[in-house]
Design a protein around this motif. Sequence first.
Motif, PDB file in Angstrom:
ATOM      1  N   THR A  26       0.834  -1.202   0.000  1.00  0.00           N
ATOM      2  CA  THR A  26       0.000   0.000   0.000  1.00  0.00           C
ATOM      3  C   THR A  26       0.868   1.252   0.000  1.00  0.00           C
ATOM      4  O   THR A  26       0.572   2.235  -0.689  1.00  0.00           O
ATOM      5  CB  THR A  26      -0.962  -0.006   1.204  1.00  0.00           C
ATOM      6  N   ASP A  55      -6.993  -0.942   3.881  1.00  0.00           N
ATOM      7  CA  ASP A  55      -6.197  -0.414   2.764  1.00  0.00           C
ATOM      8  C   ASP A  55      -7.062   0.410   1.816  1.00  0.00           C
ATOM      9  O   ASP A  55      -6.666   1.487   1.378  1.00  0.00           O
ATOM     10  CB  ASP A  55      -5.508  -1.545   2.000  1.00  0.00           C
ATOM     11  N   GLU A 110      -4.077  -4.485  -5.667  1.00  0.00           N
ATOM     12  CA  GLU A 110      -3.221  -4.883  -4.544  1.00  0.00           C
ATOM     13  C   GLU A 110      -3.725  -6.183  -3.941  1.00  0.00           C
ATOM     14  O   GLU A 110      -4.873  -6.290  -3.526  1.00  0.00           O
ATOM     15  CB  GLU A 110      -3.189  -3.811  -3.441  1.00  0.00           C
TER      16      GLU A 110
HETATM   17 MG   LIG Z   1      -1.685  -3.134   2.037  1.00  0.00          MG
END
Ligand SMILES: [Mg+2]
Lengths: 211, 217
Positions: A26, A55, A110
């Motif tokens: 992140t 996140d 992600e």
């Molecule tokens: Mg992360």
Amino acid sequence: MTKPAHARAPSSARVGIGGPVGAGKTALIERLLPLLAARGFSLAVVTNDLVTKEDAERLQRGGLIAPERVVGVEAGACPHTVIREDPTLNIEAADLLEAKFAPLDLIVIESGGDNLASTFSLDLVDYWLFVIDVAGGDDIPRKKGPGIVQADLLIINKVDLAPHVGVDVAAMQRDAEAVRGGKPVILTDCRAGIGLDQVVARLAHDVLMAE
Amino acid sequence: MLQHGDSFFPSGAVSFSWGIEALGADGKISKADDVARFVRQQLKGRWATSDRPVLCAAHAAGGDLDSVLTADRLMEANSLAAEQREGSKRMGAALLNIHARLETRGAKDYQARLRAGAAPGHVAAVQGFLWHALGLDADSACHVAAHGLAVNLLGAALRLGIIGHVDSQVILGNLHATIADILSVPPAPLHELHAYAPAADIAMMRHETQDSRLFYN
Ligand SMILES: [Mg+2]
Ligand SMILES: Nc1nc2c(ncn2[C@@H]2O[C@H](COP(=O)(O)OP(=O)(O)OP(=O)(O)O)[C@@H](O)[C@H]2O)c(=O)[nH]1
């Protein structure tokens, strides 16, 4: 990376970011967003948070990207499955972002924190990064997990911590390059912002065909 | 039929617990018996009386997407808890997405309706018309869907650490009788659509605001 014509026909490139929990995935995205935006790329992000929406919410609140361009997909305790065997919800999330914000140049996905065996399905992404950090130990590259070996780009993050954890970063990089058959390895410090221009240059060249 | 009933088929199911995560966190589901009871209740109290009729109607539509839409909309009107309703639509959209890529007949057209906001896309409706297009008969389609739901729920319980891999197979084995029982009578007509699974509904409503969540619902 040729695919059957019917498999995908989006206009945006899709880039996966995998790597162990806490490696700095992140943090890397937070660094890359302004740099890529400054080059005029239109972006969106899908996060696969493991146990929270932290996140996704961190990116939505961070002011680096419009909150509606970030969506979280729950991984049901299967971070590997949702990027590899069953990426359908991630693909659907990316397709929806694509439809909503067209034309997008890049969608970053992600992963929810993996181990060294994780890989991205090439039906989900065109290109993927694997992020490890020096604090995880300098023997990680020698363990040759699929993530380390197969990723299009390997990032060794938190190089600022190397002196504190007794890691020889140059040796770690050499080991990583040795198992990757010439594919790139970039050292970063996401805290101080070191190495990120190189990452952006890579993405621009390899993925966005910008130079 | 094996291909579509197998959890190897990418359907997005792993992201859903349909209430088990919240009930587990509350201590209301803490052992194998609780899980078995919950799954049986989901099959009998929800799937049999609401998903199955919609699946069968969408299957019987014979590729007529307007009829599929009618069943799909009834499902929307009868889904009370937001996480149940949205979860069912997210799974439907995911299933359509993979079938659009596999070029299953009707998938792209119905996906276009979803994207245009012209169809809800509940998973039961989507399964019904896609599996019809793939040549599964209605009874097989029902078996695949019921088995898939059972495996989905047991997988969630397993990953939450509530049951082990042996328990999950014991429970699944026992559920076959439940599923056979459900399928031994014809599906309810669409106008009788209903679901009674209050514990799961309330759990999913509470789950919406919980901080720690592995699953969508
Ligand atoms: Mg992360
Ligand atoms: N010292 C140092 N800390 C870093 C660096 N990059 C990230 N961190 C810190 O490492 C921690 C984890 O970073 P994240 O970006 O959340 O890691 P992640 O890989 O996204 O973690 P998960 O999503 O939970 O798997 C945070 O406290 C970051 O501030 C770095 O280059 N140097």
